[in-house]
Write an enzyme that holds these catalytic residues in place. Structure first.
Site, PDB file in Angstrom:
ATOM      1  N   LYS A 117      10.317 -14.898 -13.172  1.00  0.00           N
ATOM      2  CA  LYS A 117       9.909 -13.784 -14.029  1.00  0.00           C
ATOM      3  C   LYS A 117       8.750 -14.198 -14.922  1.00  0.00           C
ATOM      4  CE  LYS A 117      11.513 -11.434 -12.628  1.00  0.00           C
ATOM      5  NZ  LYS A 117      12.211 -10.722 -11.607  1.00  0.00           N
ATOM      6  N   ARG A 167       3.208  -0.006  -5.297  1.00  0.00           N
ATOM      7  CA  ARG A 167       3.103  -0.570  -3.954  1.00  0.00           C
ATOM      8  C   ARG A 167       1.800  -1.335  -3.750  1.00  0.00           C
ATOM      9  NH1 ARG A 167       6.781   1.807  -0.564  1.00  0.00           N
ATOM     10  NH2 ARG A 167       5.591   1.100   1.216  1.00  0.00           N
ATOM     11  N   GLU A 208       5.460 -14.631 -12.856  1.00  0.00           N
ATOM     12  CA  GLU A 208       4.807 -13.469 -12.262  1.00  0.00           C
ATOM     13  C   GLU A 208       4.179 -12.535 -13.277  1.00  0.00           C
ATOM     14  OE1 GLU A 208       8.922 -11.123 -11.077  1.00  0.00           O
ATOM     15  OE2 GLU A 208       7.139 -10.633  -9.969  1.00  0.00           O
ATOM     16  N   LYS A 252       5.071  -4.088  -5.614  1.00  0.00           N
ATOM     17  CA  LYS A 252       6.521  -3.985  -5.766  1.00  0.00           C
ATOM     18  C   LYS A 252       7.236  -4.096  -4.426  1.00  0.00           C
ATOM     19  CE  LYS A 252      10.269  -2.919  -8.099  1.00  0.00           C
ATOM     20  NZ  LYS A 252      10.793  -4.055  -8.875  1.00  0.00           N
ATOM     21  N   TRP A 295      -2.940  -2.723  -1.505  1.00  0.00           N
ATOM     22  CA  TRP A 295      -2.667  -4.130  -1.801  1.00  0.00           C
ATOM     23  C   TRP A 295      -3.294  -4.883  -0.638  1.00  0.00           C
ATOM     24  CZ3 TRP A 295      -0.140  -8.344   0.403  1.00  0.00           C
ATOM     25  CH2 TRP A 295       0.110  -9.406  -0.455  1.00  0.00           C
ATOM     26  N   ASN A 324      -0.956   2.201   5.839  1.00  0.00           N
ATOM     27  CA  ASN A 324      -0.150   1.182   5.161  1.00  0.00           C
ATOM     28  C   ASN A 324       0.469   0.326   6.254  1.00  0.00           C
ATOM     29  OD1 ASN A 324       1.766  -0.270   3.681  1.00  0.00           O
ATOM     30  ND2 ASN A 324       3.256   1.392   3.764  1.00  0.00           N
ATOM     31  N   GLY A 325       0.245  -0.992   6.196  1.00  0.00           N
ATOM     32  CA  GLY A 325       0.817  -1.881   7.205  1.00  0.00           C
ATOM     33  C   GLY A 325      -0.204  -2.921   7.625  1.00  0.00           C
ATOM     34  N   HIS A 333      14.663 -37.141 -11.110  1.00  0.00           N
ATOM     35  CA  HIS A 333      14.325 -37.740  -9.815  1.00  0.00           C
ATOM     36  C   HIS A 333      12.871 -37.505  -9.435  1.00  0.00           C
ATOM     37  CE1 HIS A 333      18.422 -38.985  -9.118  1.00  0.00           C
ATOM     38  NE2 HIS A 333      18.827 -37.783  -9.493  1.00  0.00           N
ATOM     39  N   CYS A 336       0.852  -1.183   0.000  1.00  0.00           N
ATOM     40  CA  CYS A 336       0.000   0.000   0.000  1.00  0.00           C
ATOM     41  C   CYS A 336       0.896   1.243   0.000  1.00  0.00           C
ATOM     42  CB  CYS A 336      -0.926   0.102   1.205  1.00  0.00           C
ATOM     43  SG  CYS A 336      -1.942  -1.353   1.454  1.00  0.00           S
ATOM     44  N   GLU A 357      15.439 -17.723 -11.412  1.00  0.00           N
ATOM     45  CA  GLU A 357      15.008 -16.344 -11.653  1.00  0.00           C
ATOM     46  C   GLU A 357      14.179 -16.253 -12.942  1.00  0.00           C
ATOM     47  OE1 GLU A 357      14.642 -13.802 -10.103  1.00  0.00           O
ATOM     48  OE2 GLU A 357      14.524 -12.193 -11.577  1.00  0.00           O
TER      49      GLU A 357
HETATM   50  C1  F6R Z   1      10.224 -10.444  -8.436  1.00  0.00           C
HETATM   51  C2  F6R Z   1      10.380  -9.476  -7.374  1.00  0.00           C
HETATM   52  C3  F6R Z   1      10.276  -9.955  -5.970  1.00  0.00           C
HETATM   53  C4  F6R Z   1      11.269  -9.195  -5.068  1.00  0.00           C
HETATM   54  C5  F6R Z   1      11.038  -9.567  -3.600  1.00  0.00           C
HETATM   55  C6  F6R Z   1      12.024  -8.884  -2.697  1.00  0.00           C
HETATM   56  O1  F6R Z   1      10.362  -9.852  -9.693  1.00  0.00           O
HETATM   57  O2  F6R Z   1      10.571  -8.313  -7.611  1.00  0.00           O
HETATM   58  O3  F6R Z   1      10.472 -11.320  -5.874  1.00  0.00           O
HETATM   59  O4  F6R Z   1      12.557  -9.511  -5.457  1.00  0.00           O
HETATM   60  O5  F6R Z   1       9.738  -9.198  -3.229  1.00  0.00           O
HETATM   61  O6  F6R Z   1      11.955  -7.507  -2.804  1.00  0.00           O
HETATM   62  P1  F6R Z   1      13.158  -6.598  -2.369  1.00  0.00           P
HETATM   63  O7  F6R Z   1      14.309  -6.887  -3.253  1.00  0.00           O
HETATM   64  O8  F6R Z   1      12.654  -5.205  -2.534  1.00  0.00           O
HETATM   65  O9  F6R Z   1      13.459  -6.945  -0.933  1.00  0.00           O
END
Ligand code: F6R
Length: 601
Positions: free
Chosen positions: A482, A27, A485, A596, A73, A99-100, A501, A2, A478
Site C-alpha cells: 500500500k 481502469r 503504490e 485498478k 493504460w 481494451n486488451g 539474514h 483500459c 500488504e
Molecule cells: C493493490 C491492488 C492490486 C490488486 C491486484 C489484483 O492495492 O489493488 O495489487 O489486488 O491487481 O486485483 P484483483 O483483486 O482485482 O484480482
C-alpha cells in the site's frame, strides 16, 4: 486494462461518453479519447492525460448521437496523443477503441498490412487497418470484415467500431476482456463496466467470448463469429449510483477505508441463514470437504488476503492450503495433489493473470471457487462456484475494503467448512466478526494519530520496512504494498526473523521500521527483532495489540481474536500509507503507472 464506452441514441453522445469514461478511469488513466459520428462524418478527440484533459479538447459545438470512447493504460506504445484511442484506418472510414492485448499484431501486420503506413505503435491500429483492408479488397460487408479480422486475432479484446458510412450502428466484439451492452428506451450503450453507464440505464446484457454485437438505437443483435444469432436477456445491475460517488470525502481511498466496519457487518448479514448461523451453499462445502489440498490463486493485495486465508482454512477446517501468485502459477505449475480445489481471490474478478490459471485448471478438469466483489465478472462466470465480498464498488486503485472483505469471507468459508466436517469450534465467528467491526470503527476514528505517525516516520524517507511474525508478516506485505503504490516510498514487508539474514544491511541511521506486534506467541521475538534494527540506527514504530503493548509503542490497536487480527492491524497501515501519499502530494486514488483492473497478463 483500459475502459471503453459507446452510445447510440437520440441524445448528445459527448457528455454521456465523457461521464462514462470518468467512471472507468480506474481502469487506466494515461490518455483518453472519444469519437463521435453524425451525418457529416466522424470526429475524433484525444489527449494524453486524464478525462479532465480530454474534456478541454472536445469541441462542445459538435452534436452527435453516436459515439465511442476509451481511457487507456498503455501496453503497446508510450502514453501520448498518437497512441491514445480511438484509432482510425488509413481512409478514416473506420474508427476503433480497444481494451486488451493482441499477441500476434506484428505477425498480422507483416502478413497483411506491409503496404500500410501506421500512425501509432498500438496493436489496435492493426485491427482497424485489417477491417478496412478486408472491406476494400475482399468485397466483404463491414460485419464480415469485422468477423474475419476477429477470427485472426490472438489475445484479448473488447472492441467498438464506428463506420463512417453507417452512422446508425456500432459494431462490438469481445474476447477475454470484459464488455457489457446496456439497453435503454430508444438508445443503447456499451461499457467495460456497468458503473460507467448507470447514469442512463441499469439494464445490461453480458457478452461471452467470441461474440459480436450489432448495436443500433433500437436493437441489440448478438451473434457468434459464424453469424449464428444468440438471444440473451438483460439483467438489472444492482449497483447504487451513490456507491460510486465520493460524497464529502477528499479521496475514494479514505471513504473505502472508512467503509470497512460497514462491509464486515454486511458480510456477516449476507452469510447468515434464517437462524442467524453462518452458512455457505452445500455444493461449495462439498467441494471443500472433497478436496485433499486447496490452491489459492491471486495477485497483489488479493494474494496477501489469500496468505491470511490459508491460516483460517488450515487451522479451522484442517485442509492443507497452498497460496500462489497467479502470474507464476500459470507458467510454473506445481505438482498438484490428487483432489485439488482451486480458490481464486479477486476484487475485480477480471484479473488476466488469475484468469489464465482458471482456464488452465478448468482444462485439466478441476473445480474452482471464485471469491470476488463483482457478481457476473469473468472469474465468477467461469468458475464452478462464487462467493461474493459484498464490499460495494472499490474505486480507489489501492485496494483496502476488498482486502478485509476477502479475509472475512475466507474466515467464514473456513469456519462453516469446519462445522460441516464436525470439527470442534475454536471461536464464535459471528460474535468475533462483530467485535472486529467495532474495533475497525475505533481505528477509523483515530485518523489524526496515523497522520502524525506518517508525518513523524515517513515525511523525508526514501524507504521503509514493515516487520512482523506469523500473520503479522502477511499484513506487513500488504502494508508495504500500500505504501509503495500510493506514496512511491520504497517499502518492504519482512518476516521479523529473516531480516538479519541479509536485508538488515539496508538499515541505516533513521530508516523507518514499522513493526506489528499482535501475536502473543511471537510478541517477544518481534520486539527482539526491533531491538536488532534499532541497534543499527533504525527509527522504530511499533503497532501492538492491547494486552501485548509495551512502553514506547507508537499505537495500540483494540484487542480482537488472535486469528482475526489482520482485519484490524491492516487499518493503521492503510491510513499511514494514505497520509504519506497525501503529505507527498501524490495522487492518492490514481497512483502513477497503475490501473485498478489488470486485464492484461
Ligand atoms: C493493490 C491492488 C492490486 C490488486 C491486484 C489484483 O492495492 O489493488 O495489487 O489486488 O491487481 O486485483 P484483483 O483483486 O482485482 O484480482
Amino acid at each position: 486494462m483500459c475502459g471503453i464506452v459507446g452510445y447510440i441514441g437520440n441524445q448528445d453522445a459527448k457528455e454521456i461518453l465523457l461521464k462514462g469514461l470518468e467512471k472507468l478511469e480506474y481502469r487506466g488513466y494515461d490518455s483518453a479519447g472519444i469519437a463521435i459520428m453524425n451525418n457529416s462524418g466522424v470526429q475524433v478527440f484525444k489527449e494524453k492525460g486524464r478525462i479532465a484533459d480530454l474534456r478541454q479538447v472536445v469541441d462542445q459545438n459538435v452534436f452527435a448521437q453516436t459515439g465511442i470512447g476509451h481511457t487507456r493504460w498503455a501496453t503497446h506504445g508510450v502514453p501520448n496523443h498518437d497512441n491514445a484511442h480511438p484509432h482510425q484506418s488509413t481512409s478514416e472510414r473506420f474508427t476503433l477503441v480497444h481494451n486488451g492485448v493482441i499477441e500476434n499484431d506484428q505477425i498480422l501486420k507483416r502478413e497483411y498490412l506491409s503496404d500500410v503506413s501506421f500512425k501509432s505503435d498500438t496493436d489496435t491500429e492493426v485491427i482497424v487497418q485489417l477491417i478496412e483492408k478486408f472491406t476494400n479488397e475482399e468485397n466483404l460487408s463491414v460485419e464480415e470484415a469485422f468477423c474475419k479480422t476477429l477470427s485472426l486475432l490472438k489475445g484479448s479484446y473488447a472492441l467498438a467500431l464506428l463506420d463512417e458510412q453507417n452512422n446508425g450502428t456500432i459494431l462490438v466484439g469481445k474476447n477475454k476482456s470484459p464488455l457489457l451492452v446496456g439497453v435503454g428506451d430508444s438508445f443503447n450503450v456499451i461499457a467495460s463496466d456497468a458503473m460507467a453507464m448507470l447514469q442512463v440505464t441499469d439494464q445490461f446484457i453480458e457478452l461471452m467470448d467470441k461474440e459480436i454485437v450489432v448495436v443500433t438505437q433500437e436493437n441489440v443483435t448478438i451473434k457468434k463469429l459464424d453469424g449464428t444469432v444468440v438471444s440473451r436477456n438483460p439483467y438489472t445491475a444492482e449497483l447504487d449510483a451513490s456507491d460510486i460517488e465520493k460524497g464529502t470525502y477528499p479521496h475514494y481511498m479514505l471513504k473505502e477505508i472508512d467503509e470497512q466496519p460497514l462491509v464486515i457487518r454486511k458480510i456477516i448479514q449476507s452469510y447468515q441463514d434464517d437462524n442467524g448461523n453462518l452458512a455457505i451453499s452445500e455444493d461449495i462445502l462439498k467441494a471443500m470437504k472433497d478436496s485433499d489440498r486447496i490452491y489459492i490463486i491471486a495477485c497483489g493485495t488479493s494474494y496477501h488476503a489469500g496468505l491470511v486465508g490459508k491460516q483460517f482454512i488450515e487451522k479451522l477446517a484442517e485442509i492443507p492450503v497452498e497460496v500462489h501468485v497467479a502470474s507464476e502459477f500459470s507458467y510454473n505449475m506445481p505438482l498438484l495433489s490428487k483432489k485439488p480445489l482451486f480458490i481464486f481471490i479477486s476484487q475485480s474478478g477480471e484479473t488476466a493473470d488469475s484468469r489464465a490459471v482458471l482456464v488452465a485448471i478448468k482444462e485439466l478438469g478441476y473445480k474452482a471457487l471464485t471469491i470476488t466483489n463483482v457478481p457476473g465478472s469473468t472469474l465468477s462466470r467461469e468458475a464452478d462456484y462464487t462467493l461474493l465480498l459484498h464490499a460495494g464498488p472499490e474505486i480507489a486503485v489501492a485496494s483496502t475494503k476488498a482486502y478485509t472483505a476477502q479475509i472475512a469471507v475466507l474466515s467464514i468459508l473456513a469456519y462453516v467448512t469446519a462445522q460441516s466436517k464436525g470439527l470442534e469450534a475454536k471461536l464464535d465467528l459471528v460474535t468475533e466478526l462483530g467485535i472486529i467491526a467495532n474495533a475497525m470503527e475505533v481505528l477509523c476514528n483515530e485518523k489524526e494519530a496515523f497522520e502524525n505517525i506518517s508525518r513523524e516516520f515517513l515525511s523525508v524517507t526514501r524507504n521503509c520496512f514493515f516487520i512482523g511474525r506469523g500473520v503479522d508478516y502477511f499484513v506487513c506485505l500488504e502494508g508495504a504494498l500500500k505504501l509503495k503504490e500510493i506514496s512511491y516510498i520504497q517499502a518492504e514487508g519482512f518476516a521479523g526473523g529473516e531480516l538479519k539474514h541479509g536485508t538488515i544491511a539496508l538499515i541505516e541511521e533513521g530508516t523507518p521500521v514499522i513493526a506489528l506486534a499482535t501475536q502473543e506467541a511471537v510478541n517477544l521475538s518481534i520486539r527482539g527483532n526491533v531491538k536488532e534494527v534499532v541497534a543499527r540506527g533504525a527509527y522504530p514504530c511499533i503497532i501492538s495489540m492491547k494486552g501485548l503493548e509495551q512502553e514506547g509503542d507508537s499505537f495500540v490497536i483494540p484487542s480482537v481474536h488472535e486469528l482475526l487480527t489482520p482485519l484490524i492491524s491492516v487499518i493503521p497501515t492503510q491510513l499511514i500509507a494514505y497520509y504519506a501519499a497525501l503529505h507527498r502530494d501524490c495522487d492518492v486514488d490514481k497512483p502513477r503507472n497503475l490501473a485498478k483492473s489488470v486485464t492484461v497478463e
